[in-house]
Scaffold this active site. Sequence first.
Site, PDB file in Angstrom:
ATOM      1  N   SER A  77      83.993  37.309  68.558  1.00 31.58           N
ATOM      2  CA  SER A  77      83.816  38.431  69.477  1.00 31.58           C
ATOM      3  C   SER A  77      82.376  38.937  69.519  1.00 31.58           C
ATOM      4  O   SER A  77      81.973  39.585  70.490  1.00 31.58           O
ATOM      5  CB  SER A  77      84.760  39.578  69.100  1.00 31.58           C
ATOM      6  OG  SER A  77      84.568  39.972  67.751  1.00 31.58           O
ATOM      7  N   HIS A  90      81.026  45.637  66.180  1.00 34.61           N
ATOM      8  CA  HIS A  90      80.460  45.233  67.464  1.00 34.61           C
ATOM      9  C   HIS A  90      79.361  46.214  67.883  1.00 34.61           C
ATOM     10  O   HIS A  90      79.124  47.209  67.200  1.00 34.61           O
ATOM     11  CB  HIS A  90      81.572  45.174  68.523  1.00 34.61           C
ATOM     12  CG  HIS A  90      82.669  44.224  68.166  1.00 34.61           C
ATOM     13  ND1 HIS A  90      83.832  44.622  67.534  1.00 34.61           N
ATOM     14  CD2 HIS A  90      82.758  42.878  68.314  1.00 34.61           C
ATOM     15  CE1 HIS A  90      84.602  43.569  67.320  1.00 34.61           C
ATOM     16  NE2 HIS A  90      83.965  42.495  67.783  1.00 34.61           N
ATOM     17  N   ASP A 149      84.890  51.332  65.269  1.00 35.94           N
ATOM     18  CA  ASP A 149      84.335  49.985  65.357  1.00 35.94           C
ATOM     19  C   ASP A 149      82.875  50.030  64.927  1.00 35.94           C
ATOM     20  O   ASP A 149      82.003  50.479  65.669  1.00 35.94           O
ATOM     21  CB  ASP A 149      84.447  49.460  66.790  1.00 35.94           C
ATOM     22  CG  ASP A 149      83.953  48.029  66.936  1.00 35.94           C
ATOM     23  OD1 ASP A 149      83.388  47.491  65.962  1.00 35.94           O
ATOM     24  OD2 ASP A 149      84.117  47.447  68.025  1.00 35.94           O
TER      25      ASP A 149
END
Length: 430
Positions: A155, A409, A406
């Site tokens: 990702s 990312h 998160d």
Amino acid sequence: MKLKLMSVSMIFKNVFLIKLVSAILITVFALRLFIFHFNEFSPVFASVTGNFVARLSPPAVFVPENEDLVPQDIELEKCDLFAGKWIPDSLGPIYTNSSCGTLIDGHQNCITNGRPDLDFLYWKWKPHDCLLPRFDARRFLQLMRNKSWAFIGDSISRNHVESLLCMLYTVEEPVEVYHDKEYKSKRWHFPLHNLTISNIWSPFLAQAAIFEDMNGVSTALVQLHLDKLDETWTSLMPSLDYAIISTGKWFLKSAVYHENAKPVGCHNCPESSHLEELGFDYAYNATLRNVMDFIAEETNRKGTVFFRTSTPDHFQNGEWHSGGTCKQTEPVSDEEIEIKDVHKILRDIELGQFKRAVREKMSQDDGNLKLLDFTGMLLTRLDGHPGAYRQFRPFDKDKNAKVQNDCLHWCLPGPIDYLNDVILELIANG
């Protein structure tokens, strides 16, 4: 008498002219002094448009006048683009959270999701020993005319390709021409330049059976075949002009390892497995050895392959599923942070296998396998993650709500954009 009157008249005229010239000189001097001081203290306005409101000035950090200059005793050909620091940048990103259509994954669209601080947008990467030009989307597209690109990995690779697409969108809009059943692998085409850019989902780079939802919740152990590379990406390599390959974090997951079609061990082994605990480093070493050997073989590629080191996360007071957060709003210096042990292990394996493959498998004239060591560059950007804003306006209903953070990312726009500045410089100038 007449002569005397004329002399007096001339004297008065001369005095008048002297006074007039003096007044003009004083006025000009005062005006220049005013302009100088006005320019010295007037604010710098950021030329950023979009859904977010641009700040009126860069972060309040003192920067010496020569901060962005190169020391005269530096040899530019020896510049290390990966060694540097983040410095304030009044211009900000070249795109906004809304200027590239629906290309940004919702979890990384931090500003649309309500992130209130914007200072993290106003920093740029500055190598110590050279200048790094601002990313030029038009130049990139011209250089890449009739070329094919692929970002291969997990990702973070998707995060990276979306960043590049948004930057190129400022010149030409890409057209999505392919996606797999789960929309994890995609391909875009820039028709005016005949450039294709693909995102290939292959989080282990090896064959694996994965039982995980979009939030990272697993219902069973990963079944990972260490001696079999994933044909999803290997089959494409001979057709690509450029590829960026990366992995890393997925090897920390609980998994059963297979070699020669038989289970040989595991990581985070359940008590009932009766398998040897080999550890993630065993699996990562074995997989990367196969990956590097494959791409080092000239017959398996026609273009340039970049291997990107894994990027660090910045979870504090916990991890992904244990309440970890990242609330910083500006970069830190190298002295203020140390790389986590697990990230150091991953990077050491990456560097070791890359250097081994170059030494053992490649000739001196073949420079088509290159390393992108971005780990240190992103280590100091604790402020660049979505944090709580991986979801839309998480605190609108309850300002004390407990939400998934998160810290892995990167926000778009955000620090990951500057990876493209470095990559373009490497391509353009070798």
